[in-house]
Design an enzyme around this catalytic site. Structure first.
Site, PDB file in Angstrom:
ATOM      1  N   LYS A 119      46.059  41.182  28.480  1.00 47.38           N
ATOM      2  CA  LYS A 119      47.334  41.651  28.978  1.00 47.38           C
ATOM      3  C   LYS A 119      48.288  40.582  28.795  1.00 47.38           C
ATOM      4  CE  LYS A 119      44.796  44.494  31.951  1.00 47.38           C
ATOM      5  NZ  LYS A 119      44.090  44.663  33.617  1.00 47.38           N
TER       6      LYS A 119
ATOM      7  N   GLN B 164      44.239  41.660  39.222  1.00 51.46           N
ATOM      8  CA  GLN B 164      43.274  42.025  38.232  1.00 51.46           C
ATOM      9  C   GLN B 164      41.995  42.444  39.266  1.00 51.46           C
ATOM     10  OE1 GLN B 164      43.074  43.136  35.000  1.00 51.46           O
ATOM     11  NE2 GLN B 164      40.848  43.691  34.982  1.00 51.46           N
TER      12      GLN B 164
ATOM     13  N   ASP C 163      50.461  48.730  38.003  1.00 50.05           N
ATOM     14  CA  ASP C 163      49.262  49.223  38.024  1.00 50.05           C
ATOM     15  C   ASP C 163      49.292  50.635  38.410  1.00 50.05           C
ATOM     16  OD1 ASP C 163      46.881  48.136  36.559  1.00 50.05           O
ATOM     17  OD2 ASP C 163      46.560  46.605  38.247  1.00 50.05           O
TER      18      ASP C 163
HETATM   19  N1  GUN Z   1      40.171  46.253  36.397  1.00 46.57           N
HETATM   20  C1  GUN Z   1      39.519  47.322  35.412  1.00 46.57           C
HETATM   21  N2  GUN Z   1      40.546  48.142  35.180  1.00 46.57           N
HETATM   22  C2  GUN Z   1      41.628  47.578  35.793  1.00 46.57           C
HETATM   23  C3  GUN Z   1      43.207  47.974  35.803  1.00 46.57           C
HETATM   24  O1  GUN Z   1      43.602  49.022  35.183  1.00 46.57           O
HETATM   25  N3  GUN Z   1      43.927  47.171  36.419  1.00 46.57           N
HETATM   26  C4  GUN Z   1      43.504  46.294  37.207  1.00 46.57           C
HETATM   27  N4  GUN Z   1      44.259  45.743  37.881  1.00 46.57           N
HETATM   28  N5  GUN Z   1      42.185  45.755  37.313  1.00 46.57           N
HETATM   29  C5  GUN Z   1      41.427  46.570  36.535  1.00 46.57           C
END
Ligand code: GUN
Length: 318
Positions: free
Chosen positions: A72, A116, A139
């Site tokens: 990311k 995350q 998100d």
């Molecule tokens: N962990 C697994 N998928 C995601 C996501 O799309 N966003 C976040 N913040 N954590 C994750």
């Protein structure tokens, strides 16, 4: 009806033959198109508007999360964003994490904040996610954004990245097959807050007739069997069988499941492979179009995170 996805012109053909009945929906190419558009818009803002800024926070050392977070942050740099990553120790307290979020909420250089998941068990994830300013919630997990999506206010909602990316693929496939989402029977298998529920709301916003099926649904094969559109997001390897699929249906497989493969790798460890929530091979001979795993929805998630961050920056300067 604005959605970060609308930034994606998607002129390139993302559908390719599979050798069987179904066309393959190439999420890698679609994600590259989205990323290229985000990069172009970001470059066009330079010197006029603030550079979009994304902060990614990882707490602890979950290896899968480390990989996601790195990808990311790297994608954010690649499209020209201001990108910062916080790697916090497992022992970080909830108060420390909340303090960091408060700082980022107040930082004008940051337009998107991503914490995350999963967080360590000592931290209350709900409290943390609700502390992120809804305007920086790239998100789309804050109840404010979930609420905007559920009332159909897509002009203001930040939409969770995986369902937003799934919709981009679905719209492109529907256009290529000459079918309309309006009036189509869509079945979402799975009711998570991250994928199933927002996906159902997005389909509803496109005027599909939406059924959300889940672990307590009776006669799942019959429910899936009536669907013109199937979105599988249950997290169970190959649970949706190929013979359930209605001939010609569009199938979006959100699952990414690691299962034992054949043989051993160079280090003598048992091999593994990734499969989706749909029994892919059998579905190929029935579906009109289907996303592969890997290479389908997966690459779209990060691309949509970038699109959401750009959108948050645009909303902030509007
Ligand atoms: N962990 C697994 N998928 C995601 C996501 O799309 N966003 C976040 N913040 N954590 C994750």
């Amino acid at each position: 009806m604005a959605l970060a996805t609308d930034a994606a012109g998607l002129e390139k053909n993302i559908l390719r033959p599979s050798g069987e009945k179904a066309l393959l929906i190439d999420g890698k190419i679609a994600s590259e198109v989205v990323l290229a558009e985000v990069a172009a818009e970001t470059a066009a803002r330079a010197g006029k508007k603030s550079q979009p800024g994304l902060a990614v926070i990882l707490v602890g050392e979950n290896p899968a999360s480390q990989v996601y977070v790195r990808s990311k942050s790297k994608a954010a740099k690649t499209v020209g964003f201001h990108s910062v990553q916080y790697d916090l120790p497992e022992a970080t307290s909830e108060d420390e994490l909340l303090k960091l979020i408060d700082q980022l909420n107040a930082d004008p250089k940051i337009h998107g904040i991503l914490v995350q998941l999963p967080l360590p068990p000592a931290i209350n994830s709900t409290r943390v996610l609700e502390r992120v300013s809804p305007l920086k919630d790239v998100d789309g997990f804050h109840p404010f954004n979930a609420g905007l999506l559920s009332i159909g206010d897509l002009d203001r909602a930040l939409v969770p990245c995986t369902p937003a990316g799934s919709l981009v693929l679905l719209e492109k496939a529907a256009k290529a097959l000459g079918v309309s989402l309006a009036g189509a029977d869509a079945v979402v298998v799975g009711r998570s807050n991250i994928v199933g529920k927002p996906m159902a709301q997005l389909l509803l916003s496109r005027n599909a007739t939406v059924t959300v099926a889940h672990s307590r649904s009776r006669d799942l094969p019959a429910i899936v069997g009536r669907a013109d559109i199937v979105v599988a997001a249950v997290g169970r390897p190959e649970m949706v069988l190929g013979e359930w699929i209605k001939p010609g249906a569009i199938v979006i497989d959100v699952g990414i499941n690691r299962v034992p493969g054949e043989g051993v790798d160079a280090q003598g460890r048992p091999k593994s492979r990734l499969v989706g929530d749909v029994a892919f091979k059998a579905a190929l001979s029935r579906a009109g179009a289907i996303t592969p795993v890997p290479g389908g929805v997966g690459p779209m998630t990060i691309a949509m995170l970038m699109a959401n961050t750009l959108r948050a920056a645009k909303l902030a300067s509007a």
